[in-house]
Design a protein around this motif. Structure first.
Motif, short mmCIF file in Angstrom:
data_model
loop_
_atom_site.label_atom_id
_atom_site.label_comp_id
_atom_site.label_asym_id
_atom_site.label_seq_id
_atom_site.Cartn_x
_atom_site.Cartn_y
_atom_site.Cartn_z
N GLY A 406 31.46 45.84 27.10
CA GLY A 406 31.56 44.58 27.85
C GLY A 406 32.87 43.95 28.00
O GLY A 406 33.25 43.47 29.37
N VAL A 407 33.99 44.34 27.33
CA VAL A 407 35.55 43.88 27.63
C VAL A 407 35.93 44.51 28.88
O VAL A 407 36.45 44.02 29.70
CB VAL A 407 36.33 44.26 26.43
N HIS A 408 35.61 45.92 29.13
CA HIS A 408 36.04 46.63 30.25
C HIS A 408 35.52 45.92 31.39
O HIS A 408 36.13 45.62 32.54
CB HIS A 408 35.41 48.12 30.13
N GLN A 409 34.00 45.86 31.17
CA GLN A 409 33.22 45.06 32.39
C GLN A 409 33.83 43.73 32.88
O GLN A 409 33.91 43.50 34.16
CB GLN A 409 31.79 45.17 32.25
N VAL A 410 34.25 42.90 31.86
CA VAL A 410 34.86 41.65 32.33
C VAL A 410 36.23 41.87 32.99
O VAL A 410 36.40 41.23 34.00
CB VAL A 410 35.03 40.79 30.97
N LEU A 411 36.99 42.56 32.42
CA LEU A 411 38.16 43.12 33.06
C LEU A 411 38.30 43.51 34.38
O LEU A 411 39.27 43.07 35.17
CB LEU A 411 39.14 43.89 31.97
N ALA A 412 37.26 44.43 34.66
CA ALA A 412 37.25 45.19 35.77
C ALA A 412 36.55 44.15 36.82
O ALA A 412 36.55 44.45 38.27
CB ALA A 412 36.24 46.26 35.85
#
Length: 613
Positions: A406-412
């Protein structure tokens, strides 16, 4: 080719049971996508999509090769806007469906939405085909001329990687039109069948997740009863699952043949932007390490359990000294957020809304899809995480894993709809890193040697499941598709292929009970995402190497790590790992990651020697 809602990739099937004792488990609030299935906003966007696709085709079809740099930029940005709306529509329909796959209304809504989107987006098929017909020199010149267009260079590279395997316009349109009744229909049959399976253990009827949960019980008789019941039900349904796998493998073989794909794995490697030799190096390194990893660990575990031979129901058994108390949801949330925050406060801040704003669906419910996933939806909204939370320590690690996604997807998301999607090989980076952070935080808090031993053993088992088991799964898939190329496979044929990788990967300490040969039937990856599974091992090895750099005190590691996640799919793995001094194409790279697992087993063996001295 436009794909509005790729099926979410389920992470390792989680353990489940009743939810009341774990506190107030969150449910999704999907209103950030649409207020309701019959909301005017949903109908409005569906109408917009139909018109936008038709207008796009009328404006650009047959003209892409003649566009200048500014014109091609407008074309790409319009396509991106269409992708965003289509993705939003199908994310809503898909997430509602996975909340209850046995609900006929939700299944109908999902299928109707999928069919409409498939029809509406059919005019877009020309887009990738015509981009691949633009001469290399002309495209290079346009990218050099226009910086905004150059930002999309990775998209052009990905599309053009498929150029040698491109079919005629007519055939590509046909494949697009029939997609909703092809593989996706078989995927739905699989999902609905799995979700509807019921098992009876000790007189209690339960679903798949609840039954799998019993495999981690202290009581060995319960683990055995659950295993035998799983085998019974899988055996009763093995013909249907065999039909699903035969059909999907043959469908894939036919398309691969038409596209002149050299191997069944080629399409996966292309979509992952990873070279076949890198995957082969990973696979070979892991298989060569079986004796010093899984074989050695399970022999040690057999001693702890007081067994000469382990049965398959002992593989995920808790250790005799393990505390069997469950972890309530509030404690799980605190544990993961504390671990994330200790690494970098920014990471905890990004993760917090998942808990407070209805971005997680955690409870076990009738008809809910098994397993866990984080779905990015679209870059203009936010991801959603699905769990089946039962309070086991491993469920806490699953939470840490999915929040990492989730964090990865938010940042990307800042990359935009076309560039945010991360190749599967790199998509596991943040999730496995999140697990490692949580594990290390728990290890720091260990009060006794026994507690440390239990934590280390649990982590080793998780890593074996992530690396050894997934490479064994990959070998099973390779064998399955190779065998299917020779003709129809019976259930016994597939069972034999499954068993051919089990003893090799798990080791000589195991006995395999009759019926275990059907346990391939419930693994969703084989159905939804052929050859996906090596991405887990790729991600684990990559993270182990990354974490070693972090532990060495690499200056500015956190900032470099965040930049890597923000890149999404805009950079190749070589570019992403270069700032850390790492190179996944180096065969020795994988040995670094595997040595971390081996080192943990060394520590466990040393503890055992101290106890017996």
């Amino acid at each position: 080719m436009f794909n509005a809602f790729p099926a979410p990739v389920f992470d390792a099937t989680s353990d489940t049971g009743s939810t009341g004792e774990f506190g107030d488990l969150p449910e999704w609030d999907l209103s950030d996508l649409y207020p309701a299935p019959d909301a005017p906003e949903f109908a409005r966007d569906m109408e917009w999509l139909q018109k936008a696709c038709a207008d796009f085709a009328a404006r650009y079809e047959g003209r892409l090769a003649d566009l200048d740099a500014a014109g091609l930029l407008n074309c790409v940005q319009e396509y991106e806007a269409i992708s965003t709306t289509g993705g939003r529509l199908m994310s809503y329909a898909g997430l509602r469906y996975y909340q209850n796959t046995t609900d006929a209304g939700r299944a109908q809504f999902m299928q109707n939405a999928q069919e409409k989107v498939t029809v509406f987006t059919a005019p877009l098929v020309f887009y990738s085909l015509e981009i691949n017909r633009i001469e290399d020199g002309k495209l290079d010149a346009m990218l050099a001329e226009n910086a905004d267009l150059a930002r999309y260079k990775p998209i052009f590279e990905q599309l053009r990687a498929m150029k040698p395997y491109q079919l005629s316009d007519e055939l590509e349109k046909f494949l697009h039109d029939q997609s909703s009744v092809g593989a996706s229909a078989w995927n739905k049959l699989f999902d609905e069948t799995i979700a509807g399976l019921m098992f009876t253990v000790d007189g209690k009827e339960m679903n798949l997740e609840s039954t799998l949960n019993l495999l981690t019980e202290q009581d060995r008789s319960k683990r055995e009863a659950a295993t035998r019941e799983l085998a019974r039900v899988f055996g009763e349904n093995v013909k249907l699952f065999s039909r699903v796998h035969n059909t999907l493998a043959k469908e894939k073989a036919i398309e691969d043949q038409w596209r002149k794909m050299p191997t069944p794995q080629t399409a996966r490697h292309l979509s992952n932007h990873v070279e076949p030799e890198v995957v082969e190096a990973l696979r070979n390194a892991v298989v060569a390490a079986y004796p010093k990893l899984s074989h050695r660990y399970y022999a040690l575990k057999a001693k702890w359990l007081g067994l000469d031979t382990m049965e398959v129901w002992d593989r995920n058994a808790p250790l005799p000294m393990e505390d069997t108390k469950t972890v309530d949801w509030a404690q799980a949330e605190k544990t993961v957020l504390d671990a994330y925050g200790a690494f970098d406060p920014r990471m905890a801040e990004i993760a917090k809304p998942f808990f407070t704003d209805g971005w997680i669906d955690a409870g076990v419910k009738p008809g809910k899809a098994p397993g866990a996933f984080a779905h990015p939806t679209v870059t203009t909204v936010h991801p959603y995480v699905m769990l089946n939370y039962l309070g086991k320590p491993r469920d806490v690690m699953t939470l840490a894993h999915e929040l990492g996604h989730g964090v990865h997807q938010v940042l990307a998301a800042d990359q935009g709809e076309l560039l945010s999607s991360t190749p599967l090989t790199l998509a596991e980076t943040a999730s496995v890193f999140g697990e490692m952070l949580t594990f290390r935080k728990l290890l720091e808090r260990a009060q006794t040697q026994e507690e440390r031993k239990v934590l280390l053993a649990g982590k080793v088992e998780d890593m074996i499941n992530t690396v050894v088991r997934q490479i064994a799964f990959y070998d099973f898939e390779c064998k399955l598709h190779a065998a299917r190329a020779e003709g129809e496979l019976t259930p016994d044929d597939i069972n034999a292929l499954w068993m051919s990788v089990q003893a090799e990967s798990l080791g000589p300490v195991f006995n395999f009970v009759e019926g275990y040969e059907t346990f391939w039937t419930y693994v969703p990856h084989f159905v939804h995402s052929p050859f996906y599974v090596y991405a887990y091992a790729f991600g684990d090895g990559l993270v182990n190497a990354l974490y070693a750099v972090y532990e060495e005190g690499d200056a500015g590691f956190q900032d470099k790590y965040f930049e890597m996640l923000k890149a999404g799919g805009s950079k190749h793995h070589k570019e992403l790992l270069a700032p850390f001094g790492l190179d996944a194409s180096d065969p020795k790279f994988w040995d670094k990651g595997l040595s971390m697992i081996s080192g943990m087993i060394d520590e466990l063996e040393a503890m055992e020697e101290e106890n017996t001295a």
